[in-house]
Design a protein around this motif. Structure first.
Motif, PDB file in Angstrom:
ATOM      1  N   LEU A  83       0.808  -1.220   0.000  1.00  0.00           N
ATOM      2  CA  LEU A  83       0.000   0.000   0.000  1.00  0.00           C
ATOM      3  C   LEU A  83       0.841   1.270   0.000  1.00  0.00           C
ATOM      4  O   LEU A  83       0.422   2.280  -0.557  1.00  0.00           O
ATOM      5  CB  LEU A  83      -0.941   0.018   1.202  1.00  0.00           C
ATOM      6  CG  LEU A  83      -2.194  -0.825   1.068  1.00  0.00           C
ATOM      7  CD1 LEU A  83      -3.095  -0.654   2.282  1.00  0.00           C
ATOM      8  CD2 LEU A  83      -2.963  -0.481  -0.189  1.00  0.00           C
ATOM      9  N   GLU A  84       2.001   1.237   0.594  1.00  0.00           N
ATOM     10  CA  GLU A  84       2.842   2.441   0.610  1.00  0.00           C
ATOM     11  C   GLU A  84       3.172   2.855  -0.825  1.00  0.00           C
ATOM     12  O   GLU A  84       3.035   4.020  -1.190  1.00  0.00           O
ATOM     13  CB  GLU A  84       4.114   2.202   1.410  1.00  0.00           C
ATOM     14  CG  GLU A  84       4.898   3.474   1.653  1.00  0.00           C
ATOM     15  CD  GLU A  84       5.940   3.326   2.740  1.00  0.00           C
ATOM     16  OE1 GLU A  84       6.581   4.333   3.039  1.00  0.00           O
ATOM     17  OE2 GLU A  84       6.111   2.226   3.284  1.00  0.00           O
ATOM     18  N   ILE A  85       3.587   1.908  -1.642  1.00  0.00           N
ATOM     19  CA  ILE A  85       3.892   2.202  -3.048  1.00  0.00           C
ATOM     20  C   ILE A  85       2.623   2.555  -3.816  1.00  0.00           C
ATOM     21  O   ILE A  85       2.595   3.518  -4.588  1.00  0.00           O
ATOM     22  CB  ILE A  85       4.600   0.994  -3.704  1.00  0.00           C
ATOM     23  CG1 ILE A  85       6.001   0.835  -3.124  1.00  0.00           C
ATOM     24  CG2 ILE A  85       4.657   1.139  -5.223  1.00  0.00           C
ATOM     25  CD1 ILE A  85       6.730  -0.424  -3.570  1.00  0.00           C
ATOM     26  N   ILE A  86       1.567   1.783  -3.601  1.00  0.00           N
ATOM     27  CA  ILE A  86       0.319   1.999  -4.340  1.00  0.00           C
ATOM     28  C   ILE A  86      -0.261   3.385  -4.047  1.00  0.00           C
ATOM     29  O   ILE A  86      -0.645   4.116  -4.967  1.00  0.00           O
ATOM     30  CB  ILE A  86      -0.706   0.894  -4.012  1.00  0.00           C
ATOM     31  CG1 ILE A  86      -0.206  -0.459  -4.534  1.00  0.00           C
ATOM     32  CG2 ILE A  86      -2.084   1.228  -4.589  1.00  0.00           C
ATOM     33  CD1 ILE A  86      -0.997  -1.650  -4.042  1.00  0.00           C
ATOM     34  N   ILE A  91      -1.388   8.834  -5.787  1.00  0.00           N
ATOM     35  CA  ILE A  91      -1.477  10.280  -5.519  1.00  0.00           C
ATOM     36  C   ILE A  91      -0.698  11.049  -6.574  1.00  0.00           C
ATOM     37  O   ILE A  91      -1.203  12.033  -7.136  1.00  0.00           O
ATOM     38  CB  ILE A  91      -0.966  10.608  -4.099  1.00  0.00           C
ATOM     39  CG1 ILE A  91      -1.961  10.068  -3.057  1.00  0.00           C
ATOM     40  CG2 ILE A  91      -0.766  12.112  -3.925  1.00  0.00           C
ATOM     41  CD1 ILE A  91      -1.474  10.147  -1.627  1.00  0.00           C
ATOM     42  N   ASN A  92       0.524  10.606  -6.869  1.00  0.00           N
ATOM     43  CA  ASN A  92       1.341  11.295  -7.884  1.00  0.00           C
ATOM     44  C   ASN A  92       0.649  11.293  -9.245  1.00  0.00           C
ATOM     45  O   ASN A  92       0.615  12.316  -9.932  1.00  0.00           O
ATOM     46  CB  ASN A  92       2.723  10.656  -7.991  1.00  0.00           C
ATOM     47  CG  ASN A  92       3.580  10.944  -6.783  1.00  0.00           C
ATOM     48  OD1 ASN A  92       3.360  11.908  -6.056  1.00  0.00           O
ATOM     49  ND2 ASN A  92       4.569  10.101  -6.546  1.00  0.00           N
ATOM     50  N   SER A  93       0.077  10.167  -9.628  1.00  0.00           N
ATOM     51  CA  SER A  93      -0.616  10.060 -10.909  1.00  0.00           C
ATOM     52  C   SER A  93      -1.851  10.965 -10.946  1.00  0.00           C
ATOM     53  O   SER A  93      -2.118  11.621 -11.956  1.00  0.00           O
ATOM     54  CB  SER A  93      -1.014   8.605 -11.151  1.00  0.00           C
ATOM     55  OG  SER A  93      -1.767   8.485 -12.323  1.00  0.00           O
ATOM     56  N   ALA A  94      -2.593  11.017  -9.840  1.00  0.00           N
ATOM     57  CA  ALA A  94      -3.800  11.850  -9.782  1.00  0.00           C
ATOM     58  C   ALA A  94      -3.446  13.328  -9.863  1.00  0.00           C
ATOM     59  O   ALA A  94      -4.129  14.098 -10.549  1.00  0.00           O
ATOM     60  CB  ALA A  94      -4.581  11.563  -8.499  1.00  0.00           C
ATOM     61  N   ILE A  95      -2.379  13.732  -9.194  1.00  0.00           N
ATOM     62  CA  ILE A  95      -1.955  15.137  -9.237  1.00  0.00           C
ATOM     63  C   ILE A  95      -1.543  15.508 -10.662  1.00  0.00           C
ATOM     64  O   ILE A  95      -1.887  16.577 -11.162  1.00  0.00           O
ATOM     65  CB  ILE A  95      -0.815  15.403  -8.229  1.00  0.00           C
ATOM     66  CG1 ILE A  95      -1.378  15.342  -6.802  1.00  0.00           C
ATOM     67  CG2 ILE A  95      -0.145  16.755  -8.494  1.00  0.00           C
ATOM     68  CD1 ILE A  95      -0.320  15.397  -5.715  1.00  0.00           C
ATOM     69  N   GLU A  96      -0.830  14.594 -11.341  1.00  0.00           N
ATOM     70  CA  GLU A  96      -0.412  14.852 -12.720  1.00  0.00           C
ATOM     71  C   GLU A  96      -1.606  15.000 -13.657  1.00  0.00           C
ATOM     72  O   GLU A  96      -1.599  15.839 -14.551  1.00  0.00           O
ATOM     73  CB  GLU A  96       0.491  13.727 -13.226  1.00  0.00           C
ATOM     74  CG  GLU A  96       1.872  13.737 -12.626  1.00  0.00           C
ATOM     75  CD  GLU A  96       2.701  12.518 -13.033  1.00  0.00           C
ATOM     76  OE1 GLU A  96       2.297  11.787 -13.971  1.00  0.00           O
ATOM     77  OE2 GLU A  96       3.749  12.306 -12.403  1.00  0.00           O
ATOM     78  N   SER A  97      -2.651  14.187 -13.455  1.00  0.00           N
ATOM     79  CA  SER A  97      -3.784  14.217 -14.385  1.00  0.00           C
ATOM     80  C   SER A  97      -4.868  15.213 -13.991  1.00  0.00           C
ATOM     81  O   SER A  97      -5.554  15.741 -14.858  1.00  0.00           O
ATOM     82  CB  SER A  97      -4.389  12.827 -14.552  1.00  0.00           C
ATOM     83  OG  SER A  97      -4.951  12.382 -13.345  1.00  0.00           O
ATOM     84  N   LEU A 107      -9.363  13.420  -5.055  1.00  0.00           N
ATOM     85  CA  LEU A 107      -9.638  12.286  -4.176  1.00  0.00           C
ATOM     86  C   LEU A 107     -10.263  11.117  -4.951  1.00  0.00           C
ATOM     87  O   LEU A 107      -9.857   9.966  -4.773  1.00  0.00           O
ATOM     88  CB  LEU A 107     -10.568  12.731  -3.037  1.00  0.00           C
ATOM     89  CG  LEU A 107     -10.785  11.765  -1.891  1.00  0.00           C
ATOM     90  CD1 LEU A 107      -9.464  11.431  -1.213  1.00  0.00           C
ATOM     91  CD2 LEU A 107     -11.759  12.354  -0.888  1.00  0.00           C
ATOM     92  N   ASN A 108     -11.220  11.409  -5.819  1.00  0.00           N
ATOM     93  CA  ASN A 108     -11.851  10.360  -6.629  1.00  0.00           C
ATOM     94  C   ASN A 108     -10.844   9.708  -7.570  1.00  0.00           C
ATOM     95  O   ASN A 108     -10.883   8.496  -7.777  1.00  0.00           O
ATOM     96  CB  ASN A 108     -13.023  10.926  -7.430  1.00  0.00           C
ATOM     97  CG  ASN A 108     -14.223  11.208  -6.551  1.00  0.00           C
ATOM     98  OD1 ASN A 108     -14.386  10.598  -5.489  1.00  0.00           O
ATOM     99  ND2 ASN A 108     -15.054  12.147  -6.964  1.00  0.00           N
ATOM    100  N   ARG A 109      -9.935  10.503  -8.134  1.00  0.00           N
ATOM    101  CA  ARG A 109      -8.923   9.953  -9.041  1.00  0.00           C
ATOM    102  C   ARG A 109      -7.944   9.056  -8.269  1.00  0.00           C
ATOM    103  O   ARG A 109      -7.556   7.995  -8.757  1.00  0.00           O
ATOM    104  CB  ARG A 109      -8.167  11.082  -9.750  1.00  0.00           C
ATOM    105  CG  ARG A 109      -7.221  10.600 -10.784  1.00  0.00           C
ATOM    106  CD  ARG A 109      -7.977   9.925 -11.924  1.00  0.00           C
ATOM    107  NE  ARG A 109      -7.006   9.190 -12.725  1.00  0.00           N
ATOM    108  CZ  ARG A 109      -7.280   8.141 -13.455  1.00  0.00           C
ATOM    109  NH1 ARG A 109      -8.510   7.690 -13.525  1.00  0.00           N
ATOM    110  NH2 ARG A 109      -6.361   7.540 -14.133  1.00  0.00           N
ATOM    111  N   VAL A 110      -7.550   9.475  -7.053  1.00  0.00           N
ATOM    112  CA  VAL A 110      -6.653   8.649  -6.229  1.00  0.00           C
ATOM    113  C   VAL A 110      -7.326   7.315  -5.926  1.00  0.00           C
ATOM    114  O   VAL A 110      -6.725   6.251  -6.083  1.00  0.00           O
ATOM    115  CB  VAL A 110      -6.246   9.371  -4.923  1.00  0.00           C
ATOM    116  CG1 VAL A 110      -5.568   8.419  -3.949  1.00  0.00           C
ATOM    117  CG2 VAL A 110      -5.339  10.556  -5.219  1.00  0.00           C
TER     118      VAL A 110
END
Length: 170
Positions: A83-86, A91-97, A107-110
């Protein structure tokens, strides 16, 4: 002569059977399929689709049991999604998109990213070693859940958040 050959074949097959059964590797067991084998988890039910996806990835292997009469101490390897990696990657992917302006969209994207990762074949996994008590029951045995095991199968979420808040590993 035929009896000798037949006898030799039977003895060879028995020796092979004995060698194969003695050299068995520990068997990986899916947690969600074996809840009845672990005392304390008989009533466990995932609370959401996300926790169900997480639970479906959990497996365990009993490496060894040291018996003392009808009770023993089992060395168990539990494999869970990391879960730490996931969470970090989601979060990084959601912030980018999505950016960071719309909190609900972020929050929904995460959550969506985490769900997709848990359901994928490329879900990062981590192994945890734990000792658990065991009890013999007829020709089988039951593992007894403990705090460490329960923390592991819940994803060590408390440790992940403490690490994120303090910047230290627990």
């Amino acid at each position: 002569m035929k009896i000798k050959k037949f006898f030799l074949i039977i003895i060879s097959m028995l020796i092979m059977l004995i060698l194969v059964s003695c050299g068995k590797e520990p068997e990986k067991v899916k947690l969600m399929e074996a809840q009845g084998n672990i005392q304390g988890l008989e009533e466990y039910k995932p609370a959401s689709e996300l926790t169900s996806s997480f639970g479906n990835k959990i497996s365990y292997e009993i490496e060894d049991i040291k018996w003392d009469g009808n009770s023993g101490l089992a060395s168990v390897t539990v494999t869970t999604p990391d879960l730490e990696i996931i969470i970090r990657d989601s979060i990084n992917s959601a912030i980018e998109s999505c950016g960071t302006d719309d909190y609900n969209a972020l929050l929904n994207r995460v959550k969506s990213n985490i769900q997709e990762t848990l359901e994928s074949d490329n879900c990062p996994l981590v192994n945890h070693e734990v000792e658990m008590e065991a009890e013999k029951c007829d020709d089988d045995y039951t593992l007894i859940s403990n705090e460490t095991f329960e923390k592991i199968i819940q994803g060590n979420v408390e440790d992940i958040f403490l690490n994120a808040l303090t910047g230290r590993e627990q």
